[in-house]
Design a protein around this motif. Structure first.
Motif, mmCIF file in Angstrom:
data_model
loop_
_atom_site.group_PDB
_atom_site.id
_atom_site.type_symbol
_atom_site.label_atom_id
_atom_site.label_comp_id
_atom_site.label_asym_id
_atom_site.label_seq_id
_atom_site.Cartn_x
_atom_site.Cartn_y
_atom_site.Cartn_z
ATOM 1 N N LEU A 119 0.748 -0.944 0.115
ATOM 2 C CA LEU A 119 -0.111 0.177 0.071
ATOM 3 C C LEU A 119 1.343 1.209 -0.161
ATOM 4 C CD1 LEU A 119 -2.479 1.722 0.551
ATOM 5 C CD2 LEU A 119 -2.219 1.151 2.907
ATOM 6 N N MET A 120 0.661 2.560 -1.044
ATOM 7 C CA MET A 120 1.117 2.798 -0.785
ATOM 8 C C MET A 120 0.641 4.194 -0.886
ATOM 9 S SD MET A 120 3.140 5.078 -3.820
ATOM 10 C CE MET A 120 2.143 5.553 -4.935
ATOM 11 N N LEU A 121 0.818 5.281 1.125
ATOM 12 C CA LEU A 121 -0.056 5.911 1.379
ATOM 13 C C LEU A 121 0.215 7.256 0.986
ATOM 14 C CD1 LEU A 121 -2.911 7.407 2.872
ATOM 15 C CD2 LEU A 121 -1.096 6.184 5.284
ATOM 16 N N TYR A 122 -0.206 8.795 0.965
ATOM 17 C CA TYR A 122 -0.032 10.267 0.721
ATOM 18 C C TYR A 122 -1.316 11.008 1.510
ATOM 19 C CZ TYR A 122 3.328 9.932 -3.051
ATOM 20 O OH TYR A 122 4.223 9.706 -4.266
ATOM 21 N N THR A 123 -0.087 11.566 2.643
ATOM 22 C CA THR A 123 -1.034 12.998 3.612
ATOM 23 C C THR A 123 -0.399 14.034 3.126
ATOM 24 O OG1 THR A 123 0.389 11.720 5.514
ATOM 25 C CG2 THR A 123 -1.944 10.837 4.964
ATOM 26 N N PRO A 124 -0.946 14.424 3.035
ATOM 27 C CA PRO A 124 -1.592 16.022 2.995
ATOM 28 C C PRO A 124 -0.117 16.422 4.317
ATOM 29 C CG PRO A 124 -3.115 16.077 3.399
ATOM 30 C CD PRO A 124 -3.290 15.049 3.171
ATOM 31 N N ASN A 125 0.902 17.508 3.941
ATOM 32 C CA ASN A 125 1.513 17.923 5.071
ATOM 33 C C ASN A 125 1.165 19.229 5.916
ATOM 34 O OD1 ASN A 125 3.447 15.575 5.640
ATOM 35 N ND2 ASN A 125 5.189 17.007 4.157
ATOM 36 N N GLY A 126 0.570 19.189 7.109
ATOM 37 C CA GLY A 126 0.225 20.810 7.487
ATOM 38 C C GLY A 126 -1.358 20.193 7.357
ATOM 39 N N LEU A 127 -1.548 19.466 7.479
ATOM 40 C CA LEU A 127 -3.631 20.081 7.393
ATOM 41 C C LEU A 127 -3.976 19.401 9.102
ATOM 42 C CD1 LEU A 127 -5.760 19.355 5.252
ATOM 43 C CD2 LEU A 127 -6.342 17.183 5.796
ATOM 44 N N ASN A 128 -2.650 19.924 10.440
ATOM 45 C CA ASN A 128 -3.595 19.098 11.817
ATOM 46 C C ASN A 128 -5.057 18.626 12.429
ATOM 47 O OD1 ASN A 128 -1.233 20.857 12.166
ATOM 48 N ND2 ASN A 128 -2.122 23.232 11.677
ATOM 49 N N ARG A 129 -5.699 17.440 11.060
ATOM 50 C CA ARG A 129 -6.353 16.956 11.588
ATOM 51 C C ARG A 129 -6.027 15.754 10.587
ATOM 52 N NH1 ARG A 129 -9.875 17.818 6.962
ATOM 53 N NH2 ARG A 129 -9.215 19.727 5.605
ATOM 54 N N PRO A 130 -6.662 14.719 10.957
ATOM 55 C CA PRO A 130 -6.806 13.035 9.939
ATOM 56 C C PRO A 130 -7.475 14.003 8.674
ATOM 57 C CG PRO A 130 -7.378 12.825 12.365
ATOM 58 C CD PRO A 130 -7.454 14.119 12.254
ATOM 59 N N ALA A 131 -6.726 13.270 7.555
ATOM 60 C CA ALA A 131 -7.651 13.837 6.489
ATOM 61 C C ALA A 131 -8.646 12.437 5.627
ATOM 62 C CB ALA A 131 -6.335 14.106 5.001
ATOM 63 N N PRO A 132 -9.712 13.348 5.421
ATOM 64 C CA PRO A 132 -9.665 12.235 4.293
ATOM 65 C C PRO A 132 -9.450 12.183 3.159
ATOM 66 C CG PRO A 132 -11.002 14.492 4.002
ATOM 67 C CD PRO A 132 -9.958 14.403 5.257
ATOM 68 N N CYS A 133 -10.335 10.271 2.069
ATOM 69 C CA CYS A 133 -8.761 10.144 1.642
ATOM 70 C C CYS A 133 -9.256 9.138 0.745
ATOM 71 C CB CYS A 133 -8.697 8.477 2.199
ATOM 72 S SG CYS A 133 -6.889 8.137 1.418
ATOM 73 N N PHE A 134 -9.180 8.844 -0.782
ATOM 74 C CA PHE A 134 -9.659 8.374 -1.787
ATOM 75 C C PHE A 134 -8.818 6.922 -2.078
ATOM 76 C CE2 PHE A 134 -11.065 12.255 -2.923
ATOM 77 C CZ PHE A 134 -12.367 12.129 -3.798
ATOM 78 N N ALA A 135 -9.056 5.903 -1.693
ATOM 79 C CA ALA A 135 -8.489 4.624 -2.166
ATOM 80 C C ALA A 135 -8.633 3.796 -3.162
ATOM 81 C CB ALA A 135 -8.864 3.980 -0.500
ATOM 82 N N GLY A 136 -7.624 4.053 -4.053
ATOM 83 C CA GLY A 136 -8.419 2.816 -5.388
ATOM 84 C C GLY A 136 -6.899 1.937 -5.460
ATOM 85 N N LEU A 137 -7.401 1.063 -6.727
ATOM 86 C CA LEU A 137 -5.812 0.398 -6.773
ATOM 87 C C LEU A 137 -5.791 0.802 -8.582
ATOM 88 C CD1 LEU A 137 -7.934 -3.866 -6.563
ATOM 89 C CD2 LEU A 137 -6.248 -2.085 -5.012
ATOM 90 N N SER A 138 -3.968 0.527 -8.637
ATOM 91 C CA SER A 138 -4.475 0.716 -10.505
ATOM 92 C C SER A 138 -3.834 -0.475 -11.071
ATOM 93 C CB SER A 138 -2.447 1.858 -9.735
ATOM 94 O OG SER A 138 -1.721 0.620 -8.942
ATOM 95 N N ALA A 258 -10.466 7.537 8.558
ATOM 96 C CA ALA A 258 -10.862 6.070 7.505
ATOM 97 C C ALA A 258 -12.550 6.514 7.441
ATOM 98 C CB ALA A 258 -10.822 4.904 7.952
ATOM 99 N N LYS A 259 -13.380 7.772 8.515
ATOM 100 C CA LYS A 259 -15.187 7.334 8.267
ATOM 101 C C LYS A 259 -15.048 8.097 6.918
ATOM 102 C CE LYS A 259 -16.513 6.543 12.547
ATOM 103 N NZ LYS A 259 -15.777 5.258 12.537
ATOM 104 N N HIS A 260 -14.120 8.936 6.691
ATOM 105 C CA HIS A 260 -14.654 9.994 4.767
ATOM 106 C C HIS A 260 -13.540 9.239 3.798
ATOM 107 C CE1 HIS A 260 -16.597 12.652 8.235
ATOM 108 N NE2 HIS A 260 -17.347 12.922 6.881
ATOM 109 N N CYS A 261 -13.273 7.994 3.449
ATOM 110 C CA CYS A 261 -13.067 7.195 2.837
ATOM 111 C C CYS A 261 -13.868 6.822 1.031
ATOM 112 C CB CYS A 261 -12.099 6.047 3.391
ATOM 113 S SG CYS A 261 -11.113 5.409 2.073
ATOM 114 N N ALA A 262 -13.417 7.534 0.405
ATOM 115 C CA ALA A 262 -14.075 7.265 -1.031
ATOM 116 C C ALA A 262 -13.230 5.801 -1.482
ATOM 117 C CB ALA A 262 -13.668 8.308 -2.177
ATOM 118 N N VAL A 263 -13.803 5.009 -2.072
ATOM 119 C CA VAL A 263 -13.228 4.031 -2.810
ATOM 120 C C VAL A 263 -13.437 4.359 -4.631
ATOM 121 C CG1 VAL A 263 -15.100 2.359 -3.095
ATOM 122 C CG2 VAL A 263 -13.099 1.230 -2.988
#
Ligand code: GTR
Length: 427
Positions: A119-138, A258-263
């Protein structure tokens, strides 16, 4: 080379080549798309009609899930158990300091023979809160999604492609970044979203015999099934299983909301994201990009790709039952608006492309439209419109839809629609 006689060609070609050979022969005339009667989305097996959200959730939803398992994608075997995670690397100054990049190996203790997925996960720096996410296969692996040259090159089997510099079914240095236009990482991260992705071939190589080296073969009780039975899982189910395991990891990462994760998925992986979002209600938003036949497109419409072509070209994607509906779609107990409806009441967005007639853009819209009554049970609006909108004009309430200029692909325009939709629903 002299062209092969038609019959002989049909016998030899499978997979991509066969599908391509069929494209020019498909029906693209709306007046010949046929008249059809869709199965009753709200009619339970006992004949009663679903009138409440509770009835849908308790009775009809499980019935439809079971129908999809038996007739279309197949069910995941029991007993695979929980995955294990191992964080391999963390780079806090990824993408020029804008993001943190983690590489995580997801394995399955119940099946040590499976190498697992990276799994490769990119999260934005400097957000100061957990980031909502897009998850998908390539389609091409993490090194193809990212342009960062320190992402390890996948060593797994890849479909042959000159253009993508795949040599002897393996990626090469020149393959780096070949999928990056479909994953505009900086654009997504700058809007405060995380991106989680893995190579679909880590779960199962995408060819008719790929299961032998993939999770399906490695976990089948006999070691290697000689023939998959009706109701047993196909590759799409295996890939969708992988998406849920990614979400298992994300639930444990403090940088992700993870409560706001799109597939999300494109094409065959759009079929996969629809099926993942249908089964796993933890996905807060489901996205189908150009998913076509076996995805968002209504199967009973004779337009573009057909059940006969897809089950012939890609038999391994589906459970064995599905091919029985080739040329006999009316006998199938589901049509694809059922799949869209399984996302309810969570938001879902269907993206088409106007030149992607093979995927039947209108059929993709109609499955959203016909799924809308289920959203209404929850007091929500679905597409909100009954006609496919003009090109490059997104519509929809809980079921979003757009048809973009151009062909079969994922463009920044598509991401714009998906991010705007997510922001609207997650505000
Ligand atoms: C095609 C297939 C489509 C779609 C596409 C893709 O050959 O006929 O259903 O899945 O491949 O995944 O790129």
């Amino acid at each position: 080379m002299r062209p092969l006689p038609i019959l002989l060609t049909a016998m030899i070609l499978t997979g991509e080549d066969f599908a391509e050979a069929q494209q020019s022969k498909a029906n693209y005339d709306e007046s010949l798309a046929g008249s059809y009667t869709l199965p009753g989305l709200l009619t339970r097996a006992d004949g009663s009609v679903v009138k409440t959200a509770e009835d849908w959730q308790k009775h009809r939803r499980p019935e439809i899930l079971a129908l999809y398992q038996q007739h279309v994608y197949g069910r995941v075997p029991e007993g695979l158990g929980a995955p294990a995670f191992s964080v391999k690397s963390v780079k806090t100054d990824a993408l020029g300091g804008k993001a943190t990049r983690k590489l995580i190996q997801i394995t399955l203790p119940s099946c040590p023979a499976w190498e697992g997925m990276e799994l490769m996960l990119y999260t934005p720096n400097g957000l100061n809160r957990p980031a909502p996410c897009f998850a998908g296969l390539s389609f091409g692996g993490n090194h193809a999604v990212s342009t960062e040259t320190d992402v390890p090159l996948s060593t797994r089997w890849m479909r042959p492609s000159k253009e993508k510099h795949i040599v002897d079914n393996r990626a090469t240095e020149a393959s780096r970044g070949n999928e990056s236009s479909r994953w505009p990482l900086e654009m997504i991260l700058s809007r405060g979203f995380a991106v989680a992705t893995a190579y679909y071939g880590d779960i199962e190589p995408d060819h008719a015999e790929g299961w032998k080296d993939g999770l399906r073969g490695l976990t089948s009780p006999a070691g290697a099934a000689t023939r998959w039975k009706e109701g047993e899982w196909g590759a799409i189910s295996a890939w969708a299983w992988g998406l849920s395991r990614i979400l298992d990891y994300l639930e444990n990462d403090r940088d992700v909301d993870a409560k706001h994760c799109a597939v999300i998925g494109h094409s065959r992986l759009g079929k996969t994201s629809l099926w993942a979002g249908a089964q796993d209600e933890r996905f807060a938003f489901t996205i189908s990009n150009n998913s076509g036949e076996g995805g968002a497109a209504l199967m009973r419409r004779n337009f573009g790709e057909t059940t006969a072509v897809i089950t012939r070209a890609f038999p391994h994607w589906f459970t064995a039952t599905y091919k029985n509906y080739a040329g006999n779609e009316a006998a199938c107990p589901v049509d694809q608006h059922f799949l869209v409806a399984l996302a309810a009441p969570r938001p879902i967005h269907i993206g088409s492309a106007v030149e992607d007639q093979w995927a039947d853009p209108k059929g993709e819209f109609l499955s959203g439209y016909h799924a809308s009554p289920v959203y209404e049970l929850f007091g929500k609006l679905g597409t909100g419109v009954s006609e496919q909108p003009a090109i490059d004009t997104a519509v929809g309430h809980s079921i979003g839809y757009h048809v973009r200029t151009g062909g079969h692909d994922v463009k920044d325009y598509d991401w714009e629609q998906y991010m705007t939709f997510a922001e609207k629903h997650w505000r």
